[in-house]
Write a protein that holds these residues in place. Structure first.
Motif, mmCIF file in Angstrom:
data_model
loop_
_atom_site.group_PDB
_atom_site.id
_atom_site.type_symbol
_atom_site.label_atom_id
_atom_site.label_comp_id
_atom_site.label_asym_id
_atom_site.label_seq_id
_atom_site.Cartn_x
_atom_site.Cartn_y
_atom_site.Cartn_z
ATOM 1 N N GLY A 10 0.812 -1.221 0.000
ATOM 2 C CA GLY A 10 0.000 0.000 0.000
ATOM 3 C C GLY A 10 0.836 1.258 0.000
ATOM 4 O O GLY A 10 0.348 2.366 0.209
ATOM 5 N N GLN A 11 2.153 1.093 -0.273
ATOM 6 C CA GLN A 11 3.057 2.238 -0.235
ATOM 7 C C GLN A 11 3.186 2.892 -1.601
ATOM 8 O O GLN A 11 2.903 2.267 -2.615
ATOM 9 C CB GLN A 11 4.439 1.779 0.259
ATOM 10 N N ASN A 35 -2.109 -5.475 -7.093
ATOM 11 C CA ASN A 35 -3.317 -6.172 -6.633
ATOM 12 C C ASN A 35 -3.148 -6.754 -5.231
ATOM 13 O O ASN A 35 -4.090 -7.197 -4.615
ATOM 14 C CB ASN A 35 -3.810 -7.217 -7.647
ATOM 15 N N LYS A 36 -1.909 -6.672 -4.714
ATOM 16 C CA LYS A 36 -1.703 -7.127 -3.332
ATOM 17 C C LYS A 36 -1.990 -6.010 -2.317
ATOM 18 O O LYS A 36 -2.050 -6.250 -1.115
ATOM 19 C CB LYS A 36 -0.264 -7.570 -3.146
ATOM 20 N N ALA A 37 -2.103 -4.785 -2.804
ATOM 21 C CA ALA A 37 -2.169 -3.631 -1.884
ATOM 22 C C ALA A 37 -3.550 -3.478 -1.241
ATOM 23 O O ALA A 37 -4.569 -3.640 -1.902
ATOM 24 C CB ALA A 37 -1.838 -2.357 -2.629
ATOM 25 N N THR A 38 -3.553 -3.198 0.064
ATOM 26 C CA THR A 38 -4.799 -2.741 0.695
ATOM 27 C C THR A 38 -4.527 -1.293 1.094
ATOM 28 O O THR A 38 -3.580 -1.028 1.836
ATOM 29 C CB THR A 38 -5.134 -3.511 1.998
ATOM 30 N N LEU A 39 -5.326 -0.410 0.578
ATOM 31 C CA LEU A 39 -5.089 1.005 0.869
ATOM 32 C C LEU A 39 -5.787 1.413 2.143
ATOM 33 O O LEU A 39 -6.964 1.099 2.346
ATOM 34 C CB LEU A 39 -5.592 1.862 -0.295
ATOM 35 N N SER A 97 3.926 5.218 3.193
ATOM 36 C CA SER A 97 5.382 5.262 2.996
ATOM 37 C C SER A 97 6.057 6.077 4.076
ATOM 38 O O SER A 97 7.093 5.679 4.617
ATOM 39 C CB SER A 97 5.737 5.878 1.640
ATOM 40 N N LEU A 98 5.479 7.221 4.397
ATOM 41 C CA LEU A 98 6.121 8.114 5.373
ATOM 42 C C LEU A 98 6.108 7.504 6.774
ATOM 43 O O LEU A 98 7.090 7.593 7.501
ATOM 44 C CB LEU A 98 5.435 9.493 5.366
ATOM 45 N N SER A 138 -3.040 8.313 0.398
ATOM 46 C CA SER A 138 -2.967 7.229 1.372
ATOM 47 C C SER A 138 -1.633 6.489 1.259
ATOM 48 O O SER A 138 -0.974 6.182 2.259
ATOM 49 C CB SER A 138 -4.143 6.265 1.144
ATOM 50 N N ALA A 139 -1.195 6.242 0.014
ATOM 51 C CA ALA A 139 0.066 5.508 -0.197
ATOM 52 C C ALA A 139 1.258 6.320 0.312
ATOM 53 O O ALA A 139 2.183 5.768 0.918
ATOM 54 C CB ALA A 139 0.227 5.188 -1.676
#
Ligand code: FUC
Length: 830
Positions: A579-580, A800-804, A625-626, A620-621
């Motif tokens: 989600g980064q 497709n692996k990301a959950t935001l 990351s931060l 959100s990403a």
């Protein structure tokens, strides 16, 4: 009875007058003590000494009673001489390097760049110390009632103490109007000033005296790498006394039994420009001195303060005052994290403005890695210009905190780099336009240095060009835009000929490059890659801003078409598996990576490609990351994060970073970490001025943002700054926030002056009403004011692996107010 009442009334009025008088005195005494750094002991080390400067001259004042030390700088005293550092072998090796990168052979690619691209001669020349002026005061070893301060409201530093019943006082300032540093020594009794003045430099110099009262030090700057030092410089110190006697002895000047001693310190070099060092340093130093000597001390002081305050007074800030202000500055820094001391934040904010006015003046050199203050011949990173973050950060506060003029030296440097960088583009890459890698110096070198891992980043020009545009966005000066447009166009020309298609997605990418100084977990030994996120963001900005400029200037239609074609083929931003926001073109980011550079977040700050309202997924990403990157880091990294958390609209987290930054850099065991030195200089460590400027910009961004289609007032106010005010910040489109006051976190007064006219769109958490009672119009659609047009970026690609994570935003009110140039509008809470 009647008489009595009259008397009572008179008494009351008298009482009132006295009360008001006392109250105003108290207030003014207080306000004059608030903008000071002050200490109860002399400086024991350089990071305790206090900086003064006029853009060209700088000094660090130690305030030691028995042996005053004034460490001197001049902004053009750099090692070496005009030189180039381009490596022509690069051209031939470029296709091979690209092939290796596209075959994922990163280590081999990096090795080849080290052999063929990195400069073989200059790795950049160091900015060098001029030397020290030392004043010894016999018998002043035992003193009482010691106090020293740097008043940033007047840009004067002073020291006073008592010896044998006499109070001695020293005042030092660096005058821009008079181009000298002036030091005045006074005593409470006549005939008490006795001193010996001498000079030194940690390298061979000629020291001599002229007449009875003049000390002269001449030298030439040092060699570095294979470049011979050739900048000549001279310091002339003239001691004017009242009472007593002055004499020269053994390369020093001796003052006996004077009432007052005034020292005029004049420094000049042979530097004319990056290509010419043929000026006569001695004549220059003498001519500054002779001019300055014509003025009385009082007049010089008055002119200095007036000149300084012309800039400084444009912005005032009040975040609240607590008892903490009664402590000396070093104690406040020690205690900040555990105390409630919002005024220290205000002081540090204003200190950043002080430093910019003191280290970057029109006609001079831009603020370098240490601004203008450096006590070494070969300082860390040469105290030069690192342009993969540091130099840009120096100028982040310039527009928003109303110091637009201080940008001039930076803009001049960019113009010069666009000339010198043409040769680099041609010789190294056979490309058009101009290029700059991750560093430059006073000679405007453009080639890659230090090794591929750090230096193989051909994006310095792209980043610096953002500052050219930003100045226009804030001031709307078309003539100025016309003058810098060729620099931007030529930077674009470089990338149009340098970009290459990568095999996987067929995007146009910068290759070879790095995501500044970081390497992915995939291949930690090499940072080299292609199409990094920051590069793409920088190019998106450079391209779109150059297109906008061409449209405003009604020129270069065909060229604009070409830029547009390339723009469409740049990689989009990508959201990776956790989600980064991806730092690289491939999903290589590690959740445990704490690297100080947060290059991919350039899109959030200083750029405006990522927005809570326009691009919620990227927002959100970026936040994910931060958070992963963590808070504590080097000074400038924390400074950047203050700005980033402000853009993430999280004032409390921004304040957390402020607290991390305002932590003592020198720990109890003597070890150093990112934080603040006792003299408020920011610590990487060591001292780097970028963190101070990042801090100032960050506080401003917490209170005002104008990057996202509106003037967002109080976008990221921390909960604890309940009541406060800030006056004089500036927004894009020529708007000046003349006054902004808040109570209990809500806006109680807002006065906006429009300098250019046009639609003024305000965003605020507080529901507002206009003072003249005309109902406010809620904003609709895109802001019609062209200075507020927001970028249309490509849809991000999401793994497709990301959950935001869903980012919750507070509700805001958005208003449109039509303004005319020169008009003011006043608002308050509805
Ligand atoms: C960049 C940073 C370092 C340092 C140097 C001057 O290279 O990565 O941390 O600030 O500049």
């Amino acid at each position: 009875m009647i008489i009595n009442t009259k008397l009572n009334n008179l008494g009351f009025i008298f009482f009132l007058i006295i009360f008001c008088l006392l109250f105003t005195l108290e207030l003014s005494a207080q306000s004059s003590t608030l903008l000071k750094l002050w200490y109860n002991q002399p400086a024991k080390q350089w990071v305790e000494a206090l900086p003064i400067g006029n853009g060209r001259l700088g000094a660090m004042v130690f305030g030691i009673p028995s042996k005053e030390e004034i460490q001197l700088n001049e902004s053009t005293v750099w090692a070496g001489q005009p030189n180039r550092n381009d490596n022509p072998d690069a051209k031939e090796a470029l296709p091979k390097v690209r092939q290796l990168i596209f075959e994922d052979k990163y280590k081999e690619a990096q090795d080849l760049v080290n052999q063929k691209f990195i400069s073989r001669n200059s790795q950049g020349m160091p900015y060098q110390v001029v030397g020290n002026l030392e004043l010894s005061f016999p018998g002043h070893e035992n003193f009482t009632n010691y106090y020293r301060e740097l008043n940033i409201e007047t840009a004067v530093t002073s020291t006073h103490y008592d010896v044998d019943g006499v109070t001695y006082k020293r005042e030092v300032f660096a005058s821009f109007p008079d181009q000298v540093i002036i030091l005045r020594i006074t005593a409470s009794k006549t005939g008490k000033i006795n001193l010996t003045a001498s000079m030194n430099r940690p390298a061979p110099v000629d020291i001599s005296t002229e007449g009875d009262d003049k000390l002269i030090m001449s030298g030439v700057t040092g060699d570095c790498d294979s470049v011979k030092g050739a900048v000549k410089f001279q310091v002339q110190v003239k001691i004017a006394t009242e009472g007593g006697s002055v004499s020269a002895n053994n390369n020093s000047i001796i003052v006996n039994n004077a009432d007052v001693a005034t020292l005029y310190i004049s420094i000049a070099s042979s530097f004319k420009n990056y290509n010419d060092i043929s000026a006569n340093a001695d004549e220059r130093a003498n001519s500054y001195l002779q001019k300055a000597l014509k003025k009385s001390y009082e007049q010089a002081l008055q002119d200095h303060i007036a000149d300084y305050q012309h800039y400084f007074n444009r912005v005032s800030i009040d975040l609240g005052i607590t008892d903490a202000v009664k402590n000396p500055t070093d104690v406040r820094i020690e205690q900040f994290a555990k105390s409630n001391d919002p005024q220290l934040v205000a002081l540090c904010f204003q200190f950043g403005r002080y430093l910019l006015i003191s280290s970057s003046r029109p006609g001079g050199q831009p603020a370098n890695l240490q601004g203008i203050w450096n006590d070494q011949l070969y300082p860390p990173w040469d105290s030069k210009y690192t342009v993969n973050i540091n130099t840009e950060m120096n100028y982040w506060p310039s527009e928003i905190t109303n110091l637009s003029e201080m940008n001039e030296p930076l803009i001049q440097m960019i113009r010069e780099l666009s000339q010198t960088g043409k040769q680099t583009a041609k010789d190294m890459y056979g490309a058009k336009g101009w290029v700059l890698h991750h560093n430059t110096d006073i000679w405007r070198m453009n080639g890659p240095i230090d090794g591929s891992f750090w230096g193989m980043w051909p994006m310095g020009g792209a980043w610096l060009c953002q500052h050219l545009w930003e100045k226009y966005e804030f001031n709307g000066d078309r003539e100025y835009l016309q003058s810098v447009y060729p620099v931007m166009k030529s930077a674009v020309e470089f990338y149009l000929s340098f970009l290459v298609e990568e095999p996987q997605h067929k995007w146009l990418v910068v290759c070879p490059s790095v995501s500044p100084e970081n390497s992915p977990a995939d291949h930690p030994e090499s940072s080299i890659s292609a199409g990094t996120t920051m590069d793409n963001q920088l190019l998106f900005d450079l391209f779109t801003k150059t297109i906008k400029s061409a449209e405003i200037l009604k020129t270069d239609k065909e060229f604009v078409n070409k830029i547009n074609d390339a723009l469409k083929r740049l990689p989009p931003m990508q959201i990776g598996q956790w989600g980064q926001l991806q730092e690289w073109m491939h999903d290589w980011d590690s959740q445990t990576d704490k690297h100080r550079h947060v290059s991919h977040l350039y899109g959030l700050f200083p750029s405006n490609q990522i927005s809570p309202y326009r691009t919620p997924e990227l927002f959100s990403a970026a936040k994910t990351s931060l958070i992963a990157r963590g808070d504590e880091s080097t000074g400038w990294s924390m400074g950047w994060k203050v700005n980033l958390w402000a853009r993430l609209l999280d004032g409390d987290h921004a304040l957390k970073l402020i607290a991390d930054q305002l932590t003592p850099a020198i720990q109890h065991d003597g070890k150093q970490k990112g934080g603040t030195y006792p003299n408020m200089f920011d610590a990487h460590p060591p001292f780097q001025i970028d963190g101070n400027f990042g801090f100032t910009a960050g506080v401003a961004e917490m209170l005002l943002q104008s990057n996202d289609g509106a003037i967002f007032v109080l976008p990221a106010l921390p909960d604890v700054w309940k009541n406060g005010s800030v006056n004089g910040l500036r927004a894009r489109g020529g708007f000046e926030i003349e006054s902004l006051e808040w109570k209990n976190g809500a806006i109680s007064k807002l006065v906006i002056k429009s300098n250019l006219g046009g639609n003024c769109r305000i965003r605020s958490y507080t529901k507002l009403k206009a003072e003249d009672t005309t109902p406010l119009k809620f904003a609709k659609g895109e802001n019609q004011n062209p200075f507020f047009h927001t970028p249309k970026i490509k849809e991000p690609i999401i793994s497709n692996k990301a959950t935001l994570k869903n980012v919750k935003l507070k509700n805001t009110f958005i208003y449109d107010i039509e303004t005319k140039a020169g008009e003011k509008s006043t608002f308050s809470e509805q």
